[in-house]
Every structure is written in structure tokens, then in C-alpha cells.
Write a protein that holds these residues in place. Structure first.
Motif, PDB file in Angstrom:
ATOM      1  N   ALA A   5       0.835  -1.201   0.000  1.00 27.93           N
ATOM      2  CA  ALA A   5       0.000   0.000   0.000  1.00 27.93           C
ATOM      3  C   ALA A   5       0.870   1.251   0.000  1.00 27.93           C
ATOM      4  O   ALA A   5       1.967   1.257   0.560  1.00 27.93           O
ATOM      5  CB  ALA A   5      -0.914  -0.001   1.220  1.00 27.93           C
ATOM      6  N   PRO A   6       0.394   2.317  -0.637  1.00 25.57           N
ATOM      7  CA  PRO A   6       1.196   3.544  -0.672  1.00 25.57           C
ATOM      8  C   PRO A   6       1.340   4.143   0.727  1.00 25.57           C
ATOM      9  O   PRO A   6       0.438   4.048   1.556  1.00 25.57           O
ATOM     10  CB  PRO A   6       0.391   4.471  -1.585  1.00 25.57           C
ATOM     11  CG  PRO A   6      -0.978   3.912  -1.632  1.00 25.57           C
ATOM     12  CD  PRO A   6      -0.867   2.448  -1.330  1.00 25.57           C
ATOM     13  N   ARG A   7       2.489   4.754   0.944  1.00 25.45           N
ATOM     14  CA  ARG A   7       2.723   5.414   2.221  1.00 25.45           C
ATOM     15  C   ARG A   7       2.180   6.830   2.165  1.00 25.45           C
ATOM     16  O   ARG A   7       2.070   7.423   1.096  1.00 25.45           O
ATOM     17  CB  ARG A   7       4.210   5.425   2.549  1.00 25.45           C
ATOM     18  CG  ARG A   7       4.723   4.023   2.836  1.00 25.45           C
ATOM     19  CD  ARG A   7       6.149   4.016   3.278  1.00 25.45           C
ATOM     20  NE  ARG A   7       7.015   4.319   2.158  1.00 25.45           N
ATOM     21  CZ  ARG A   7       8.321   4.454   2.236  1.00 25.45           C
ATOM     22  NH1 ARG A   7       8.929   4.328   3.383  1.00 25.45           N
ATOM     23  NH2 ARG A   7       9.041   4.719   1.176  1.00 25.45           N
ATOM     24  N   PHE A   8       1.844   7.367   3.321  1.00 27.95           N
ATOM     25  CA  PHE A   8       1.341   8.725   3.469  1.00 27.95           C
ATOM     26  C   PHE A   8       2.553   9.652   3.481  1.00 27.95           C
ATOM     27  O   PHE A   8       3.412   9.549   4.352  1.00 27.95           O
ATOM     28  CB  PHE A   8       0.559   8.807   4.788  1.00 27.95           C
ATOM     29  CG  PHE A   8      -0.168  10.099   5.002  1.00 27.95           C
ATOM     30  CD1 PHE A   8      -1.439  10.287   4.482  1.00 27.95           C
ATOM     31  CD2 PHE A   8       0.413  11.121   5.744  1.00 27.95           C
ATOM     32  CE1 PHE A   8      -2.125  11.469   4.692  1.00 27.95           C
ATOM     33  CE2 PHE A   8      -0.265  12.310   5.963  1.00 27.95           C
ATOM     34  CZ  PHE A   8      -1.540  12.484   5.429  1.00 27.95           C
ATOM     35  N   GLY A   9       2.632  10.545   2.499  1.00 31.31           N
ATOM     36  CA  GLY A   9       3.795  11.403   2.340  1.00 31.31           C
ATOM     37  C   GLY A   9       3.658  12.735   3.065  1.00 31.31           C
ATOM     38  O   GLY A   9       2.652  13.426   2.919  1.00 31.31           O
ATOM     39  N   ILE A  10       4.683  13.075   3.844  1.00 31.15           N
ATOM     40  CA  ILE A  10       4.713  14.335   4.582  1.00 31.15           C
ATOM     41  C   ILE A  10       5.947  15.116   4.170  1.00 31.15           C
ATOM     42  O   ILE A  10       7.059  14.573   4.147  1.00 31.15           O
ATOM     43  CB  ILE A  10       4.735  14.104   6.107  1.00 31.15           C
ATOM     44  CG1 ILE A  10       3.526  13.264   6.536  1.00 31.15           C
ATOM     45  CG2 ILE A  10       4.756  15.439   6.855  1.00 31.15           C
ATOM     46  CD1 ILE A  10       3.567  12.840   7.998  1.00 31.15           C
ATOM     47  N   ASP A  84       1.070  14.174   0.804  1.00 28.93           N
ATOM     48  CA  ASP A  84      -0.295  14.139   1.323  1.00 28.93           C
ATOM     49  C   ASP A  84      -0.517  15.207   2.387  1.00 28.93           C
ATOM     50  O   ASP A  84      -1.651  15.606   2.643  1.00 28.93           O
ATOM     51  CB  ASP A  84      -0.571  12.762   1.943  1.00 28.93           C
ATOM     52  CG  ASP A  84      -0.448  11.659   0.911  1.00 28.93           C
ATOM     53  OD1 ASP A  84      -1.233  11.668  -0.053  1.00 28.93           O
ATOM     54  OD2 ASP A  84       0.447  10.793   1.062  1.00 28.93           O
ATOM     55  N   LEU A  85       0.566  15.655   3.016  1.00 28.18           N
ATOM     56  CA  LEU A  85       0.526  16.675   4.053  1.00 28.18           C
ATOM     57  C   LEU A  85       1.801  17.497   3.950  1.00 28.18           C
ATOM     58  O   LEU A  85       2.896  16.925   3.888  1.00 28.18           O
ATOM     59  CB  LEU A  85       0.422  16.024   5.441  1.00 28.18           C
ATOM     60  CG  LEU A  85       0.548  16.942   6.659  1.00 28.18           C
ATOM     61  CD1 LEU A  85      -0.553  18.000   6.686  1.00 28.18           C
ATOM     62  CD2 LEU A  85       0.534  16.109   7.946  1.00 28.18           C
ATOM     63  N   ARG A 107      -3.950  20.723   1.880  1.00 21.89           N
ATOM     64  CA  ARG A 107      -3.030  19.812   2.564  1.00 21.89           C
ATOM     65  C   ARG A 107      -1.769  20.527   3.049  1.00 21.89           C
ATOM     66  O   ARG A 107      -0.790  19.888   3.424  1.00 21.89           O
ATOM     67  CB  ARG A 107      -2.696  18.605   1.688  1.00 21.89           C
ATOM     68  CG  ARG A 107      -2.234  18.918   0.321  1.00 21.89           C
ATOM     69  CD  ARG A 107      -2.281  17.683  -0.597  1.00 21.89           C
ATOM     70  NE  ARG A 107      -2.169  18.102  -1.969  1.00 21.89           N
ATOM     71  CZ  ARG A 107      -1.023  18.278  -2.606  1.00 21.89           C
ATOM     72  NH1 ARG A 107       0.105  18.024  -2.018  1.00 21.89           N
ATOM     73  NH2 ARG A 107      -1.018  18.685  -3.853  1.00 21.89           N
ATOM     74  N   SER A 108      -1.817  21.864   3.079  1.00 21.46           N
ATOM     75  CA  SER A 108      -0.685  22.675   3.530  1.00 21.46           C
ATOM     76  C   SER A 108      -1.049  23.461   4.784  1.00 21.46           C
ATOM     77  O   SER A 108      -2.045  24.189   4.793  1.00 21.46           O
ATOM     78  CB  SER A 108      -0.254  23.653   2.436  1.00 21.46           C
ATOM     79  OG  SER A 108       0.138  22.963   1.277  1.00 21.46           O
ATOM     80  N   PHE A 109      -0.226  23.312   5.816  1.00 20.63           N
ATOM     81  CA  PHE A 109      -0.452  23.969   7.106  1.00 20.63           C
ATOM     82  C   PHE A 109       0.902  24.353   7.688  1.00 20.63           C
ATOM     83  O   PHE A 109       1.906  23.720   7.369  1.00 20.63           O
ATOM     84  CB  PHE A 109      -1.105  22.997   8.106  1.00 20.63           C
ATOM     85  CG  PHE A 109      -2.375  22.380   7.636  1.00 20.63           C
ATOM     86  CD1 PHE A 109      -3.603  22.928   7.985  1.00 20.63           C
ATOM     87  CD2 PHE A 109      -2.365  21.233   6.841  1.00 20.63           C
ATOM     88  CE1 PHE A 109      -4.792  22.347   7.550  1.00 20.63           C
ATOM     89  CE2 PHE A 109      -3.541  20.651   6.398  1.00 20.63           C
ATOM     90  CZ  PHE A 109      -4.762  21.205   6.760  1.00 20.63           C
ATOM     91  N   THR A 110       0.898  25.319   8.592  1.00 20.90           N
ATOM     92  CA  THR A 110       2.120  25.463   9.376  1.00 20.90           C
ATOM     93  C   THR A 110       2.132  24.301  10.370  1.00 20.90           C
ATOM     94  O   THR A 110       1.074  23.730  10.694  1.00 20.90           O
ATOM     95  CB  THR A 110       2.212  26.804  10.129  1.00 20.90           C
ATOM     96  OG1 THR A 110       1.299  26.798  11.216  1.00 20.90           O
ATOM     97  CG2 THR A 110       1.974  28.000   9.199  1.00 20.90           C
ATOM     98  N   LEU A 111       3.302  23.963  10.851  1.00 19.12           N
ATOM     99  CA  LEU A 111       3.432  22.865  11.814  1.00 19.12           C
ATOM    100  C   LEU A 111       2.589  23.117  13.057  1.00 19.12           C
ATOM    101  O   LEU A 111       1.848  22.237  13.508  1.00 19.12           O
ATOM    102  CB  LEU A 111       4.911  22.699  12.208  1.00 19.12           C
ATOM    103  CG  LEU A 111       5.199  21.594  13.224  1.00 19.12           C
ATOM    104  CD1 LEU A 111       5.076  20.224  12.563  1.00 19.12           C
ATOM    105  CD2 LEU A 111       6.580  21.782  13.830  1.00 19.12           C
TER     106      LEU A 111
END
Length: 186
Positions: A5-10, A84-85, A107-111
């Protein structure tokens, strides 16, 4: 989840990819399951193949991790499109990301912003957490930027590292709980 399964990319983003975003990357990678998550970092004015700033690397070591082998890189459309994030150090960095791809807004936020939102929204998966956080962005605190410690004193680097570590701990606890719940449901 199957092993294929694809991994969730950060993707973590700051200015030069030598202080804040490498700290975010290393801490996320250390606290998340590498079979479920893929973590990278880049700078909006990224220096190519530079090591982590020595003061930031000392703070990373204080937190129990190593900057060994880290090399900076500039952000590009591929990084943005394949994540993804996206977690940025400041709102200005988030704007730079959106300059590469306006579709990345949800899918873009400050930390700091995502850490606050991930604590208050309901979700059943990492992807749903990102979607719900985007819908409730207005609930985030007003001050969500992490100041740049570059060429500043040790106390600034320590405060920055502690701020990043706290936000990363909040985010990783939530993401790990969500992938754990997925495994139970699947």
C-alpha cells in the motif's frame, strides 16, 4: 494494510532547509512508522546538499537524534504534488508552497497550526485528518509561525527546537493512533 500500500507522504518546509524543516523531518521520521509514512523536507530558498546548521544539529542531538547524512534541498513541484501533508515553518512558507501549486492549499499547514487542529478534529485516517483540519482551519491559533533561529544564539535554537518537538509529538501521536485504528478496522 498490505505491505504494498502507498505510504502517506509528509513534506516539511522552511527557508533554506538547514534549521527548522530538517528538525521537523528527523523528528517526524523517528516517531512515525516508516512502513506507513514517508517524510522529506525542503527549503523555499533551499541550498543544495548543505548539511544541517550546526546549532540546529546540536539541538537535534539534545533531543536524542542525529543530523548525520542530512543534506538540504530546494522545494519543487514534485515534492509538493506528491505530498499528502505539507507542514511549513511559517505562513509565508505555506504561501511559497501554494505558489508552486495552488491546489495544495487543503493539505498545507504550518506545523503549529496542524498540531493544534489535529488535536480538535475528528478523523478515521491520516487523509481524513488532513481534510478535516483544512475544513476547520479557522479554529487554529492566531500565532502559528516558528521563528527562524539561523545565526541566532543557543537560547533561540533551543526554544525553536522545543517548539518543533512539542508540535511534532502532538501530530505523531494522532497520526500513529489513526493508522493503529486503520489496522484494527482492516
Amino acid at each position: 494494510m498490505s505491505s504494498g500500500a502507498p505510504r502517506f507522504g509528509i513534506l516539511a518546509v522552511c527557508t533554506a532547509n538547514i534549521c527548522r524543516s530538517p528538525l521537523i523531518e528527523v523528528l517526524l521520521r523517528a516517531q512515525l512508522d516508516s512502513s506507513r509514512f514517508e517524510v522529506a523536507s525542503a527549503g523555499v530558498q533551499g541550498w543544495d546538499r548543505k548539511p544541517m546548521d550546526s546549532m540546529a544539529a546540536m539541538e537535534l542531538q539534545r533531543l536524542g537524534h542525529s543530523a548525520e547524512g542530512f543534506r538540504s534541498q530546494a522545494i519543487n513541484s514534485y515534492f509538493v504534488d506528491s505530498s499528502d501533508l505539507i507542514l511549513t515553518a511559517t505562513r509565508a512558507h505555506r504561501s511559497d508552497v501554494l505558489g508552486l501549486n495552488p491546489q495544495a492549499l487543503r493539505r498545507s499547514f504550518t506545523l503549529v497550526e496542524f498540531a493544534a487542529l489535529s488535536s480538535i478534529v475528528s478523523a478515521d485516517s491520516p487523509a481524513e485528518l488532513v481534510a478535516q483540519a483544512a475544513l476547520r482551519r479557522s479554529l487554529a491559533p492566531a500565532e502559528v509561525d516558528i521563528g527562524d533561529p539561523y545565526r541566532r544564539g543557543p537560547e533561540v535554537h533551543r526554544a525553536t527546537a522545543d517548539q518543533i518537538a512539542e508540535a511534532v509529538a502532538t501530530i505523531t501521536a494522532r497520526l500513529n493512533a489513526l493508522v493503529g485504528a486503520e489496522a484494527v478496522q482492516g
